[in-house]
Design a protein around this motif. Structure first.
Motif, mmCIF file in Angstrom:
data_model
loop_
_atom_site.group_PDB
_atom_site.id
_atom_site.type_symbol
_atom_site.label_atom_id
_atom_site.label_comp_id
_atom_site.label_asym_id
_atom_site.label_seq_id
_atom_site.Cartn_x
_atom_site.Cartn_y
_atom_site.Cartn_z
ATOM 1 N N UNK A 100 0.821 -1.208 0.000
ATOM 2 C CA UNK A 100 0.000 0.000 0.000
ATOM 3 C C UNK A 100 0.858 1.262 0.000
ATOM 4 N N UNK A 101 1.963 1.224 0.737
ATOM 5 C CA UNK A 101 2.903 2.338 0.755
ATOM 6 C C UNK A 101 4.311 1.781 0.680
ATOM 7 N N UNK A 102 5.278 2.587 0.262
ATOM 8 C CA UNK A 102 6.652 2.076 0.141
ATOM 9 C C UNK A 102 7.231 1.557 1.457
ATOM 10 N N UNK A 103 6.781 2.103 2.578
ATOM 11 C CA UNK A 103 7.364 1.729 3.864
ATOM 12 C C UNK A 103 6.514 0.758 4.666
ATOM 13 N N UNK A 104 5.371 0.388 4.134
ATOM 14 C CA UNK A 104 4.458 -0.451 4.915
ATOM 15 C C UNK A 104 4.765 -1.929 4.814
ATOM 16 N N UNK A 105 5.654 -2.290 3.912
ATOM 17 C CA UNK A 105 5.866 -3.711 3.675
ATOM 18 C C UNK A 105 4.884 -4.226 2.654
ATOM 19 N N UNK A 106 5.184 -5.391 2.123
ATOM 20 C CA UNK A 106 4.346 -5.943 1.058
ATOM 21 C C UNK A 106 3.223 -6.772 1.677
ATOM 22 N N UNK A 107 1.994 -6.441 1.281
ATOM 23 C CA UNK A 107 0.814 -7.059 1.874
ATOM 24 C C UNK A 107 0.402 -8.350 1.180
ATOM 25 N N UNK A 108 0.626 -8.408 -0.105
ATOM 26 C CA UNK A 108 0.150 -9.545 -0.884
ATOM 27 C C UNK A 108 1.257 -10.052 -1.803
ATOM 28 N N UNK A 109 1.268 -11.363 -1.992
ATOM 29 C CA UNK A 109 2.306 -12.010 -2.794
ATOM 30 C C UNK A 109 1.674 -12.980 -3.782
ATOM 31 N N UNK A 110 2.326 -13.114 -4.937
ATOM 32 C CA UNK A 110 1.925 -14.131 -5.892
ATOM 33 C C UNK A 110 2.548 -15.474 -5.555
ATOM 34 N N UNK A 111 2.237 -16.458 -6.371
ATOM 35 C CA UNK A 111 2.713 -17.820 -6.106
ATOM 36 C C UNK A 111 4.086 -18.071 -6.716
ATOM 37 N N UNK A 112 4.528 -17.179 -7.572
ATOM 38 C CA UNK A 112 5.855 -17.305 -8.155
ATOM 39 C C UNK A 112 5.860 -17.983 -9.521
ATOM 40 N N UNK A 113 6.864 -17.645 -10.303
ATOM 41 C CA UNK A 113 7.071 -18.276 -11.606
ATOM 42 C C UNK A 113 8.556 -18.579 -11.761
ATOM 43 N N UNK A 114 8.863 -19.769 -12.254
ATOM 44 C CA UNK A 114 10.259 -20.210 -12.350
ATOM 45 C C UNK A 114 10.918 -19.627 -13.581
ATOM 46 N N UNK A 115 12.098 -19.086 -13.380
ATOM 47 C CA UNK A 115 12.945 -18.613 -14.471
ATOM 48 C C UNK A 115 14.268 -19.353 -14.380
ATOM 49 N N UNK A 116 14.657 -19.986 -15.470
ATOM 50 C CA UNK A 116 15.912 -20.724 -15.520
ATOM 51 C C UNK A 116 16.734 -20.225 -16.696
ATOM 52 N N UNK A 117 17.968 -19.831 -16.413
ATOM 53 C CA UNK A 117 18.870 -19.326 -17.440
ATOM 54 C C UNK A 117 20.000 -20.334 -17.589
ATOM 55 N N UNK A 118 20.123 -20.897 -18.768
ATOM 56 C CA UNK A 118 21.171 -21.881 -19.020
ATOM 57 C C UNK A 118 22.419 -21.201 -19.573
#
Length: 119
Positions: A100-118
């Motif tokens: 909500x604000x830069x200093x409030x911390x992150x309230x919600x998170x996604x489940x993530x997506x894998x990135x692989x660099x060979x």
């Protein structure tokens, strides 16, 4: 309920590019600062990039400056991470998050997506 859904991850060769997307629902997207984080195997989650609610201000980790770009489209409720000149050390699960604000911390998170660099 709030959902953040990442997409666009995959396998890419070193030097290549990927664009991650994160689409939000259940919140007033245009009022939230958005961030990208990543976590490699055996390592702690680390900050990658953040963008203000308006898109007018952004910040990138030193490790990705000059290679990654963060942007957002409030009409589409989506934040993007354009990754170029990718390196094997960029391999990680990438998460988007909303604050909500830069200093409030992150309230919600996604489940993530894998990135692989060979190499």
């Amino acid at each position: 309920q709030v959902q953040l859904v990442e997409s666009g991850g995959g396998l890419v060769r070193a030097g290549g590019s990927l664009r991650l997307s994160c689409t939000a629902s259940g919140l007033t997207f245009s009022t939230y600062h958005m961030g990208w984080f990543r976590q490699a195997p055996g390592r702690e989650r680390e900050f990658v990039a953040t963008i203000s609610w308006s898109g007018g201000d952004s910040n990138l980790a030193d490790s990705v400056k000059g290679r990654f770009t963060i942007s957002r489209d409030n009409a589409k409720r989506t934040v993007y991470l354009q990754m170029s000149s990718m390196k094997p050390e960029d391999t990680a699960v990438y998460y988007c998050a909303a604050a909500k604000t830069p200093r409030s911390g992150y309230d919600f998170w996604g489940q993530g997506t894998q990135v692989t660099v060979s190499s």
